[in-house]
Design a protein around this motif. Structure first.
Motif, PDB file in Angstrom:
ATOM      1  N   VAL A 119       0.838  -1.200   0.000  1.00 31.09           N
ATOM      2  CA  VAL A 119       0.000   0.000   0.000  1.00 31.09           C
ATOM      3  C   VAL A 119       0.872   1.248   0.000  1.00 31.09           C
ATOM      4  O   VAL A 119       0.608   2.226  -0.721  1.00 31.09           O
ATOM      5  N   ALA A 120       1.933   1.243   0.802  1.00 35.65           N
ATOM      6  CA  ALA A 120       2.831   2.400   0.866  1.00 35.65           C
ATOM      7  C   ALA A 120       3.438   2.701  -0.493  1.00 35.65           C
ATOM      8  O   ALA A 120       3.489   3.864  -0.937  1.00 35.65           O
ATOM      9  N   ASN A 121       3.896   1.678  -1.177  1.00 35.10           N
ATOM     10  CA  ASN A 121       4.519   1.886  -2.476  1.00 35.10           C
ATOM     11  C   ASN A 121       3.522   2.339  -3.527  1.00 35.10           C
ATOM     12  O   ASN A 121       3.846   3.149  -4.401  1.00 35.10           O
ATOM     13  N   SER A 122       2.308   1.815  -3.442  1.00 39.45           N
ATOM     14  CA  SER A 122       1.279   2.261  -4.371  1.00 39.45           C
ATOM     15  C   SER A 122       0.974   3.744  -4.164  1.00 39.45           C
ATOM     16  O   SER A 122       0.785   4.499  -5.128  1.00 39.45           O
ATOM     17  N   TRP A 123       0.967   4.175  -2.908  1.00 42.95           N
ATOM     18  CA  TRP A 123       0.730   5.593  -2.624  1.00 42.95           C
ATOM     19  C   TRP A 123       1.881   6.443  -3.148  1.00 42.95           C
ATOM     20  O   TRP A 123       1.672   7.490  -3.755  1.00 42.95           O
ATOM     21  N   LEU A 124       3.115   5.980  -2.942  1.00 41.63           N
ATOM     22  CA  LEU A 124       4.268   6.744  -3.412  1.00 41.63           C
ATOM     23  C   LEU A 124       4.256   6.907  -4.933  1.00 41.63           C
ATOM     24  O   LEU A 124       4.606   7.978  -5.449  1.00 41.63           O
ATOM     25  N   ASP A 138      -9.577  10.332  -2.754  1.00 45.53           N
ATOM     26  CA  ASP A 138      -9.591  11.043  -1.471  1.00 45.53           C
ATOM     27  C   ASP A 138      -8.303  10.811  -0.683  1.00 45.53           C
ATOM     28  O   ASP A 138      -8.002  11.575   0.244  1.00 45.53           O
ATOM     29  N   VAL A 139      -7.529   9.783  -1.054  1.00 49.14           N
ATOM     30  CA  VAL A 139      -6.253   9.539  -0.380  1.00 49.14           C
ATOM     31  C   VAL A 139      -5.172  10.224  -1.215  1.00 49.14           C
ATOM     32  O   VAL A 139      -4.435   9.587  -1.973  1.00 49.14           O
ATOM     33  N   THR A 140      -5.112  11.518  -1.080  1.00 52.73           N
ATOM     34  CA  THR A 140      -4.228  12.333  -1.905  1.00 52.73           C
ATOM     35  C   THR A 140      -2.767  12.122  -1.537  1.00 52.73           C
ATOM     36  O   THR A 140      -2.449  11.669  -0.425  1.00 52.73           O
ATOM     37  N   ARG A 141      -1.892  12.464  -2.489  1.00 54.43           N
ATOM     38  CA  ARG A 141      -0.453  12.249  -2.251  1.00 54.43           C
ATOM     39  C   ARG A 141       0.137  13.507  -1.602  1.00 54.43           C
ATOM     40  O   ARG A 141       0.970  14.201  -2.175  1.00 54.43           O
TER      41      ARG A 141
END
Length: 794
Positions: free
Chosen positions: A98-103, A113-116
């Protein structure tokens, strides 16, 4: 070969090393934050107890290793412009993926809604393993995932399933050392003997040895490296070892290992595709040894944590109540130097994003992990070309699966160019009478061949390995990446994959609620060599309970069909192969079976799912039936029709209704299953107050469980398999389980009011035949002539 972190060839420049390490540190920071924090994500103020979640859930131990792999996959994907997918076997490392997908931005594209930025990071942290949020493992909600975190043992077979018929795809597969101890994973190492380097992609296994499971050491981490090398070489791999705990040295070694492995893969594919090399290649595997919980707390409460089993889940468990734990958590988070990684708004800095691939090359954005985006309709042939002629019910016989095999042959032929359909099974294709498919495609095989071998083909799409787990994993990976398939298996042994199909059904149920997940082709089982015709193999091969298992799962995702003859099997097969997002179980015989319905009749009957066969009964539409004879399954259908014939002959005044059920879920209430019947429909078919004698293919209590809320349930009497079996004659299997035609007639006499006295002589004759049968088979070894030579004469 081993890549010594202290002596690795320096392929990385200092700048490349710095940016790779920045990405890795950022992913580690985000992983810890997801486990612990619900506020103050950028540590802009001192950490306080209220910033920490009240319930700490998640798995830290495997996360830093997964982050390292993700970081280095990013580099080679970007550097080589690769089309790649990764299967994350240590699925509890959800924080890392999940962390890498967000990065990389794919998470925000999926969940806007889960903005970077800092606000999005706060949402990312709070939602993790939190009510109303996301699971703690790699799950359907995770972009780029095709492998559920609960599926321990199946990562490698999923990876190979994804690679088959995907020639431009690299499938990396991280295998945890706990997972590597499972039987399914051990068998799946042999998948490389079925990987065609011409038409298939490549699988790069990465065996991550961090030494421990929840509380115990792992086997492969504790055996000497030469012994592990021999094991992996025996599986047909060339191992590349990366070992260490110094981040800079490990980064350099991992980069060299990745480049070496991908150079070898490219050479293998080039030799096969351009030089027609015929030798089975030895594919690379990376063995990555890093400490469990690497970069986490070295000690907690005076006990070692990093590099031990104590790092498996939550290393600091009392952060809200223990001030020292809170201080340790803050030191741990700040050790990643978040100010260097994220700007004042919380967005990742340039160094962190240097190696992120573009667009669909990102692991979280690859369409291969959302296979419905790539799915094409199957070119199914017209059923009319394969249907059997039925001038009169019950006068001709065909092998239903043999008839289906001819249709599958044409389907194999019509998909030869596009290569998006495969037939898998554990060494049973010909045994299950599907051998016609060999006319269009042989059996995939890359190992040694001998002159006596038949139908082996380096480019084949029929897949046989005597491991139901591996067959299931291959097909799941194939379907999840946008293709079609069919799993043929002996009915009794499909139970081996009970836990695997559980996870796939759960996956389908969740993905139906994710609008960004496109529907995939259904997972289709053809179960044959079934319980009633395993008289020769005996008790060990007699178990019809997979249907019970399936029908206990999410109603929206499961379907079970029991076609009674060849034409209904064709109709059902056409339906399930066109369907999406289901697990379809089709139970059909391979032995010669009477033909009951024309193709048109079969289509109409299958569309209804259950219906009256008025030609078989004697009610004539003039009055309500005295009794309903119901059946589901090919052999029970024959027994019910034989019983109806006996009743017509011996009790002609009796009004008998014959009902055949193809779709078992039709018996359920409409509010409990999409295919279920309303009470009005059910009572119209089975009546509300007349006796129903139901001959069922499997365990009789399943029918009671499905129909227990119906008005007429107290009048329902079910016959089926009662776990009584041996090596005997086909009809004796029925007699032993009280599901034969004579017992069914006796059941009618016992349950229709007034018949017990009036038809006592008929009942006695039925019992006499059963007794004569018992003596006959022990003398002659065959069934009674009136049974063996029976045909419908209605």
């Amino acid at each position: 070969m081993s890549v010594d972190p202290q002596q690795a060839s320096v392929r990385l420049t200092d700048d490349e090393l710095r940016t790779l390490d920045a990405h890795w540190r950022a992913a580690n920071y985000l992983s810890v934050g997801q486990i612990y924090l619900m506020a103050n994500p950028l540590l802009t103020e001192p950490l306080r107890p209220e910033h920490v979640k009240p319930r700490l859930l998640g798995h830290w131990g495997t996360s830093p290793g997964l982050n390292l792999v993700y970081t280095h996959l990013n580099r080679v994907i970007r550097d080589r412009d690769l089309n790649a997918l990764c299967v994350w076997g240590p699925g509890h490392g959800g924080p890392a993926v999940v962390a890498n997908s967000w990065l990389e931005g794919s998470y925000t594209e999926t969940y806007p809604d889960v903005t970077r930025d800092g606000a999005g990071m706060a949402r990312l942290f709070k939602q993790f393993s939190f009510p109303g949020g996301i699971p703690s493992h790699v799950a359907p909600e995770t972009p780029g995932s095709i492998h559920e975190g609960g599926e321990l043992g199946y990562a490698l077979s999923h990876a190979y399933g994804a690679a088959y018929d995907n020639p431009d795809l690299l499938v990396a597969c991280v295998i945890g050392d706990g997972e590597a101890e499972t039987g399914p994973l051990a068998a799946s190492w042999h998948s490389n003997k079925f990987l065609d380097p011409v038409h298939d992609g490549a699988v790069l296994p990465i065996l991550h040895l961090n030494g421990y499971k929840i509380a115990n050491p792992t086997v492969l981490a504790r055996i000497p490296e030469p012994e592990l090398d021999e094991l992996l070489r025996g599986y047909g791999h060339d191992p590349i070892h990366v070992t260490g705990d110094d981040p800079a040295a490990v980064h350099r070694a991992m980069a060299e290992a990745m480049d070496t492995a991908l150079d070898r893969i490219a050479a293998i594919q080039r030799a096969a595709r351009e030089e027609a090399a015929g030798e089975r290649p030895r594919w690379p595997v990376i063995v990555l040894r890093t400490p469990k919980g690497w970069t986490g707390p070295a000690q907690v409460d005076g006990l070692p944590v990093e590099g031990t089993w104590r790092a498996h889940q939550v290393p600091l468990s009392a952060v809200r109540d223990n001030p020292e734990h809170l201080r340790q958590l803050e030191r741990w988070l700040r050790s990643y130097r978040p100010g260097e990684l994220f700007d004042e708004q919380g967005a990742p800095r340039h160094d962190v994003l240097t190696w992120i691939p573009d667009g669909p090359r990102r692991l979280g954005a690859t369409p291969h992990a959302n296979g419905g985006l790539l799915l094409r309709e199957l070119p199914l042939p017209a059923l009319e070309s394969y249907a059997v002629a039925v001038d009169k019910p019950g006068t001709t016989l065909h092998e239903p699966t043999g008839v289906l095999g001819e249709l599958l042959e044409e389907l194999m032929r019509s998909t030869a160019g596009r290569r998006d359909f495969r037939l898998v099974g554990p060494d049973e294709t010909a045994s299950n009478r599907l051998q016609a498919v060999y006319g269009a495609s042989g059996k995939a095989w890359q190992a040694q061949t001998l002159q006596v071998d038949e139908h082996l083909d380096r480019h084949g799409r029929v897949m046989e390995i005597l491991s139901e787990h591996t067959c299931q994993g291959w097909l799941e990976g194939y379907l999840l990446t946008g293709r079609h398939g069919l799993f043929s298996c002996y009915e009794a042994f499909v139970h081996i994959v009970d836990s695997m199909v559980n996870q796939h059904i759960k996956w389908l149920r969740v993905t139906r609620r994710l609008p960004w997940r496109a529907p995939i082709a259904s997972l289709n089982y053809l179960l044959t060599s079934h319980v009633w015709r395993q008289d020769h193999n005996g008790f060990s091969h007699q178990d019809p309970g997979f249907v019970d298992h399936i029908l206990s799962k999410s109603p929206e995702a499961v379907r079970v069909y029991l076609p009674p003859d060849a034409n209904t099997l064709l109709s059902v097969a056409d339906h399930v192969l066109r369907s999406r997002d289901y697990v379809n179980v089709v139970v059909a015989g391979k032995q010669p079976c009477f033909d009951w319905l024309t193709l048109d009749q079969a289509r109409a009957h299958c569309a209804r799912g259950a219906g009256i066969w008025d030609w078989a009964g004697t009610e004539n539409g003039t009055r309500e039936p005295d009794v309903v004879l119901a059946c589901a399954g090919d052999v029970p259908t024959q027994e019910v029709l034989a019983a109806a014939q006996l009743l017509r002959r011996h009790l002609p005044e009796l009004a008998v209704r014959v009902v055949n059920v193809v779709d078992i879920a039709r018996l359920m209430p409409s509010g409990e299953h999409p295919h279920g019947m309303s009470d009005f429909e059910y009572d119209g078919l089975f009546t509300a107050d007349r006796p129903v004698v139901f001959a069922y293919h499997g365990y009789p209590w399943l029918i009671h469980r499905l129909a227990y809320r119906r008005t007429g349930h107290q009048h329902l009497h079910v016959r089926g398999y009662k776990e009584i079996g041996t090596t005997t004659t086909p009809f004796d299997m029925l007699v032993s389980n009280d599901c034969d035609r004579y017992r069914l007639v006796m059941d009618v006499i016992d349950r229709v009011p007034g018949l017990a006295v009036r038809a006592a002589a008929v009942r006695q004759r039925m019992e006499d035949v059963r007794l004569r049968h018992h003596d006959w088979i022990r003398v002659h070894g065959t069934d009674l002539p009136e049974v063996a030579d029976w045909a419908w004469d209605g």
